[in-house]
Design a protein around this motif. Structure first.
Motif, PDB file in Angstrom:
ATOM      1  N   SER A 280       0.849  -1.185   0.000  1.00 32.51           N
ATOM      2  CA  SER A 280       0.000   0.000   0.000  1.00 32.51           C
ATOM      3  C   SER A 280       0.885   1.235   0.000  1.00 32.51           C
ATOM      4  O   SER A 280       2.076   1.158   0.304  1.00 32.51           O
ATOM      5  CB  SER A 280      -0.944  -0.008   1.205  1.00 32.51           C
ATOM      6  OG  SER A 280      -0.202   0.017   2.405  1.00 32.51           O
ATOM      7  N   GLY A 281       0.293   2.360  -0.395  1.00 33.54           N
ATOM      8  CA  GLY A 281       1.019   3.620  -0.397  1.00 33.54           C
ATOM      9  C   GLY A 281       1.973   3.762  -1.576  1.00 33.54           C
ATOM     10  O   GLY A 281       2.030   2.893  -2.448  1.00 33.54           O
ATOM     11  N   THR A 282       2.717   4.855  -1.582  1.00 31.01           N
ATOM     12  CA  THR A 282       3.638   5.168  -2.673  1.00 31.01           C
ATOM     13  C   THR A 282       4.963   5.626  -2.087  1.00 31.01           C
ATOM     14  O   THR A 282       4.979   6.396  -1.129  1.00 31.01           O
ATOM     15  CB  THR A 282       3.058   6.306  -3.555  1.00 31.01           C
ATOM     16  OG1 THR A 282       1.824   5.851  -4.101  1.00 31.01           O
ATOM     17  CG2 THR A 282       4.007   6.686  -4.685  1.00 31.01           C
ATOM     18  N   VAL A 283       6.061   5.137  -2.671  1.00 26.82           N
ATOM     19  CA  VAL A 283       7.387   5.605  -2.264  1.00 26.82           C
ATOM     20  C   VAL A 283       7.951   6.441  -3.404  1.00 26.82           C
ATOM     21  O   VAL A 283       7.890   6.025  -4.563  1.00 26.82           O
ATOM     22  CB  VAL A 283       8.328   4.416  -1.965  1.00 26.82           C
ATOM     23  CG1 VAL A 283       9.772   4.907  -1.799  1.00 26.82           C
ATOM     24  CG2 VAL A 283       7.894   3.675  -0.708  1.00 26.82           C
ATOM     25  N   SER A 318      13.512   2.297  -9.404  1.00 28.38           N
ATOM     26  CA  SER A 318      13.044   1.845 -10.710  1.00 28.38           C
ATOM     27  C   SER A 318      11.912   0.863 -10.502  1.00 28.38           C
ATOM     28  O   SER A 318      11.770   0.278  -9.427  1.00 28.38           O
ATOM     29  CB  SER A 318      14.190   1.211 -11.505  1.00 28.38           C
ATOM     30  OG  SER A 318      14.603   0.032 -10.867  1.00 28.38           O
ATOM     31  N   VAL A 319      11.096   0.735 -11.535  1.00 33.20           N
ATOM     32  CA  VAL A 319       9.922  -0.123 -11.461  1.00 33.20           C
ATOM     33  C   VAL A 319       9.965  -1.094 -12.633  1.00 33.20           C
ATOM     34  O   VAL A 319      10.421  -0.734 -13.721  1.00 33.20           O
ATOM     35  CB  VAL A 319       8.632   0.741 -11.519  1.00 33.20           C
ATOM     36  CG1 VAL A 319       7.384  -0.135 -11.584  1.00 33.20           C
ATOM     37  CG2 VAL A 319       8.561   1.665 -10.312  1.00 33.20           C
ATOM     38  N   PHE A 320       9.513  -2.320 -12.407  1.00 33.52           N
ATOM     39  CA  PHE A 320       9.543  -3.308 -13.485  1.00 33.52           C
ATOM     40  C   PHE A 320       8.448  -3.015 -14.503  1.00 33.52           C
ATOM     41  O   PHE A 320       7.302  -2.768 -14.160  1.00 33.52           O
ATOM     42  CB  PHE A 320       9.408  -4.722 -12.926  1.00 33.52           C
ATOM     43  CG  PHE A 320      10.709  -5.194 -12.387  1.00 33.52           C
ATOM     44  CD1 PHE A 320      11.603  -5.858 -13.203  1.00 33.52           C
ATOM     45  CD2 PHE A 320      11.081  -4.902 -11.092  1.00 33.52           C
ATOM     46  CE1 PHE A 320      12.846  -6.243 -12.734  1.00 33.52           C
ATOM     47  CE2 PHE A 320      12.316  -5.282 -10.600  1.00 33.52           C
ATOM     48  CZ  PHE A 320      13.194  -5.967 -11.422  1.00 33.52           C
ATOM     49  N   SER A 330       8.529   7.176  -8.759  1.00 37.35           N
ATOM     50  CA  SER A 330       7.793   6.595  -7.631  1.00 37.35           C
ATOM     51  C   SER A 330       7.403   5.152  -7.911  1.00 37.35           C
ATOM     52  O   SER A 330       7.322   4.724  -9.065  1.00 37.35           O
ATOM     53  CB  SER A 330       6.531   7.418  -7.349  1.00 37.35           C
ATOM     54  OG  SER A 330       5.634   7.275  -8.434  1.00 37.35           O
ATOM     55  N   VAL A 331       7.181   4.409  -6.840  1.00 38.79           N
ATOM     56  CA  VAL A 331       6.682   3.034  -6.954  1.00 38.79           C
ATOM     57  C   VAL A 331       5.469   2.954  -6.038  1.00 38.79           C
ATOM     58  O   VAL A 331       5.482   3.456  -4.916  1.00 38.79           O
ATOM     59  CB  VAL A 331       7.760   1.984  -6.603  1.00 38.79           C
ATOM     60  CG1 VAL A 331       8.384   2.233  -5.242  1.00 38.79           C
ATOM     61  CG2 VAL A 331       7.188   0.565  -6.640  1.00 38.79           C
ATOM     62  N   THR A 332       4.406   2.323  -6.533  1.00 38.36           N
ATOM     63  CA  THR A 332       3.157   2.400  -5.799  1.00 38.36           C
ATOM     64  C   THR A 332       2.556   1.021  -5.513  1.00 38.36           C
ATOM     65  O   THR A 332       3.038   0.013  -6.035  1.00 38.36           O
ATOM     66  CB  THR A 332       2.176   3.325  -6.574  1.00 38.36           C
ATOM     67  OG1 THR A 332       1.055   3.564  -5.753  1.00 38.36           O
ATOM     68  CG2 THR A 332       1.723   2.706  -7.875  1.00 38.36           C
ATOM     69  N   ALA A 333       1.536   1.007  -4.676  1.00 37.13           N
ATOM     70  CA  ALA A 333       0.906  -0.237  -4.215  1.00 37.13           C
ATOM     71  C   ALA A 333       0.728  -1.248  -5.352  1.00 37.13           C
ATOM     72  O   ALA A 333       0.252  -0.904  -6.422  1.00 37.13           O
ATOM     73  CB  ALA A 333      -0.438   0.070  -3.583  1.00 37.13           C
TER      74      ALA A 333
END
Ligand SMILES: Nc1nc2c(ncn2[C@@H]2O[C@H](COP(=O)(O)OP(=O)(O)OP(=O)(O)O)[C@@H](O)[C@H]2O)c(=O)[nH]1
Ligand SMILES: [Mg+2]
Length: 675
Positions: A280-283, A318-320, A330-333
């Motif tokens: 949950s949430g966002t970093v 980074s996000v896949f 950002s990376v999110t839930a």
């Protein structure tokens, strides 16, 4: 876009990495299909993996199926690397359990399926290698129903089984046998559906059946079975559609920030990179994150070490997305991201709000250990640093320092893991190491009840504390439970914590030096000298209790109670299945007896003979080594940890790594030297 975090699990060599490659190709992420045998796959990227052709570490890749982003985690199948799988389980929305059509359901497959079910992870089954000679379909389905779960349904049929042309034909609405089986399975698990179906069979549309199948698969009640080949690509499209249709995407939630770190690696410059699955949430980049916890809690580390979670700044993330990971802000839930900048982060940590972990261990703990010895004694310090660094990123490496003898123990799942540690230390740290003989890790369980107490101010108690403890046996598998039989308000919280933490630490070495487990420890007495009041002006340590008084006294009391209770040493046992040519059974059975294995009556299967039974974990490796010579290289052994059993004969004693509170005088001298 929805996100699905998908694990691929199976026994060793079932074809997980090859299937991953196929799925990436089918989704258009890679143009050419890499091969495990050539060391050119996306997920077996470590040098050691490429050399050996096996997966050692879990790896993440991603691809899209329609509007679903799939983050696929390819896991190792070798039982020596089970801890890698363990970390991944906590971040999955669904799984594909691969079974080889030739080797069938293996002991490890059962272990994995049991765990997936216990954790209620929605799971599809994929029967791979239908192109290979000896591949099975109907027989294997029966074995799956019997050994893994009866709640299965074959999603189609195979033709030209066991040939290069083997193909998978998905079943549809027109296939009456399929729809009947589907309805039967779904009705079994859901009363409302059963009622509707019984009321009017024809009123239940095929669409409703598929919808219900997805719902029950999503609740891990039903397991659709697909067939195919990762090498020829047969059945891969049907599996791809099945993944999107039948597995539930991640539920995305708003605040608070919460995630789990399931992998840690070091980048080219030695910088730490944490793989986190966000729940949950966002970093965002430059966020200051609170993290910590999981590992310390698991080990029962003292509170002082875990009380203040670290807070560090995310410098990049980074996000896949479509294959590899890409830099984002950002990376999110629901997503999996890689975070840079968190220098103290460890595998298993929670980010932000700690997550309720569903129990500590999903699989049996390692049952072997060995001492790592540097080639040159001068390198002991460097070795310690290197192993500690490896342990941060590698859940397989569990270290135990022997402060008395200056030795480093690592616990092990098996010999292959040992070779990997050795190779990694040489390649990444330039350290040459050898191992002492591998020994089994036993446990101690109390035999009866024991109690002891020492009172504040009463000789021979030299500490300003009253501690009374009772030790009793508890049911198998329950670990250690700590209870209070004194009023919680009777002792300040800090002292209570000190006692409980020390109890946990002390039980890591029982009367014979092994971890004491399956017991209840109850605090029966407590007391302390309060802090001196203001009229005395200053805090007087010689008159007021401190945490150290409780930490020092607890081991004495606990070991006294334990000595009264008595403990029995238990050794780890494996359940094995052995398939050997029938004419060799006469030489195999005496060898089993010599290795203290207890076989059940052998069963004939054509020209081969099947023996099941129990064997001490300590002897599995030897049996594996003897087997080729005993069976002309044809014997197949499967074994997996089953339980702990009282040791018969001489009781193995583990050298103590701490100062022995059983020897009161020696212990008190040690405490005195420490203060
Ligand atoms: N004929 C055939 N061979 C296959 C198939 N899938 C995998 N293989 C072969 O089986 C071997 C093991 O494949 P991998 O993909 O490494 O298996 P894995 O499950 O990832 O293995 P670990 O990660 O080490 O547990 C390789 O030699 C593959 O080429 C298949 O569908 N058909
Ligand atoms: Mg693999």
């Amino acid at each position: 876009m929805r996100t699905l975090n998908l694990g691929i699990l199976a026994h060793v060599d079932a074809g997980k990495t090859s299937l991953t490659e196929r799925l990436l190709h089918a989704a258009g992420v890679i143009d050419e299909i890499g091969s495990v045998d050539d060391g050119s796959t996306q997920t077996d990227s470590l040098a050691l993996e490429r050399q050996r052709g096996i997966t050692i570490k879990s790896a993440v890749v991603s691809f899209a199926i329609g509007d679903v982003t799939v983050n696929l985690i390819d896991t190792p199948g070798h039982p020596d690397f089970i801890a890698e799988v363990e970390r991944v389980l906590s971040v999955l929305d669904g799984a594909v359990l691969v079974i080889s059509a030739v080797e069938g359901v293996q002991a490890q497959t059962r272990v994995l399926m049991r765990t997936l079910q216990r954790l209620r992870i929605p799971t599809l089954l994929f029967v791979n290698k239908i192109d290979r000679r000896g591949a099975q379909d109907e027989g294997l389905l029966r074995a799956i129903a019997e050994k893994l779960s009866p709640a299965i349904v074959a999603m189609g049929s195979v033709r030209d089984l066991g040939t290069r042309d083997a193909a998978f034909a998905p079943s549809g609405a027109a296939d009456a046998a399929f729809t009947a089986r589907l309805a039967e399975l779904l009705a079994d698990q859901d009363d409302a559906f059963l009622a509707a179906y019984v009321h009017d069979e024809t009123a239940v549309s095929y669409r409703r059946l598929r919808g219900e199948l997805a719902a029950q698969t999503g609740r891990a009640l039903a397991h659709p079975v697909f067939f195919g080949s990762a090498i020829t690509g047969a059945g891969v499209d049907a599996l791809t559609s099945g993944i999107a249709e039948l597995l539930p995407a991640a539920a995305s939630q708003g605040d608070p920030v919460s995630g789990t770190v399931f992998k840690v690696e070091r980048g080219p410059a030695g910088e730490k990179i944490a793989y986190v699955r966000m729940f949950s949430g966002t970093v965002r980049v430059r966020d200051r994150l609170r993290f910590g916890g999981a590992r310390d809690k698991e080990r029962g580390a003292p509170d002082k070490e875990r009380e203040a979670p670290d807070k560090e700044k995310v410098t990049a993330l980074s996000v896949f997305d479509q294959g590899a990971d890409v830099r984002r802000s950002s990376v999110t839930a629901g997503q999996i991201g890689k975070l840079w900048g968190l220098a103290d982060i460890q595998i298993g940590d929670s980010i932000g709000e700690p997550r309720q972990s569903p129990g500590r261990h999903h699989f049996a703990p390692p049952t072997l250990e060995t001492v790592v010895v540097p080639a040159s004694p001068a390198e002991l310090g460097a070795l310690r640093v290197a192993l500690a660094q490896l342990a941060e990123q590698d859940p397989l490496i569990d270290l135990r320092q022997d402060d008395l003898r200056q030795e480093i123990y690592v616990s092990l799942y098996g010999e292959v893991q040992k070779e990997v540690i050795q190779a990694t230390l040489a390649a990444d740290f330039g350290l040459k190491v050898a191992f002492r003989e591998t020994t089994t890790i036993c446990v101690e369980r109390p035999i009866g009840t024991g109690a002891a107490v020492e009172f504040n101010g009463k000789a021979p108690n030299p500490f300003l504390a009253t501690v009374g403890l009772r030790v009793e046996p508890a049911p198998t598998g329950t670990g250690m439970r700590y209870r209070l039989a004194v009023s919680p308000g009777a002792l300040p919280l800090a002292f209570q914590r000190a006692v409980e933490d020390t109890v946990r630490e002390t039980l890591s070495q029982g009367l014979h030096g092994w971890q004491v487990t399956d017991c209840t420890v109850t605090m029966t007495h407590s007391g302390y000298s309060p802090r001196q009041s203001h009229s005395h002006a200053v805090f007087d340590k010689s008159m007021s209790s401190t945490g150290a008084d409780f930490r020092n006294l607890t081991p004495l009391v606990l070991m006294n109670a334990l000595r009264q209770a008595g403990t029995r040493v238990h050794e780890p046992m494996h359940r094995f299945t052995l398939e050997v040519p029938a004419d060799t059974i006469g030489t195999v059975l005496p060898e089993l007896a010599r290795l203290r294995a207890v076989p059940r009556t052998p069963a004939m299967r054509g020209a081969s003979c099947l023996v099941e039974g129990d064997i001490p974990a300590a002897r599995v490796h030897e049996l594996r080594q003897q087997l080729p010579a005993l069976t002309r290289g044809e014997g197949v052994l499967e074994s997996a940890f089953d339980r702990y059993q009282p040791v018969s004969g001489a009781v193995p004693v583990r050298p103590r790594t701490d100062h022995n509170p059983l020897d009161r005088k020696e212990y008190l001298l040690h405490v005195m030297r420490r203060v």
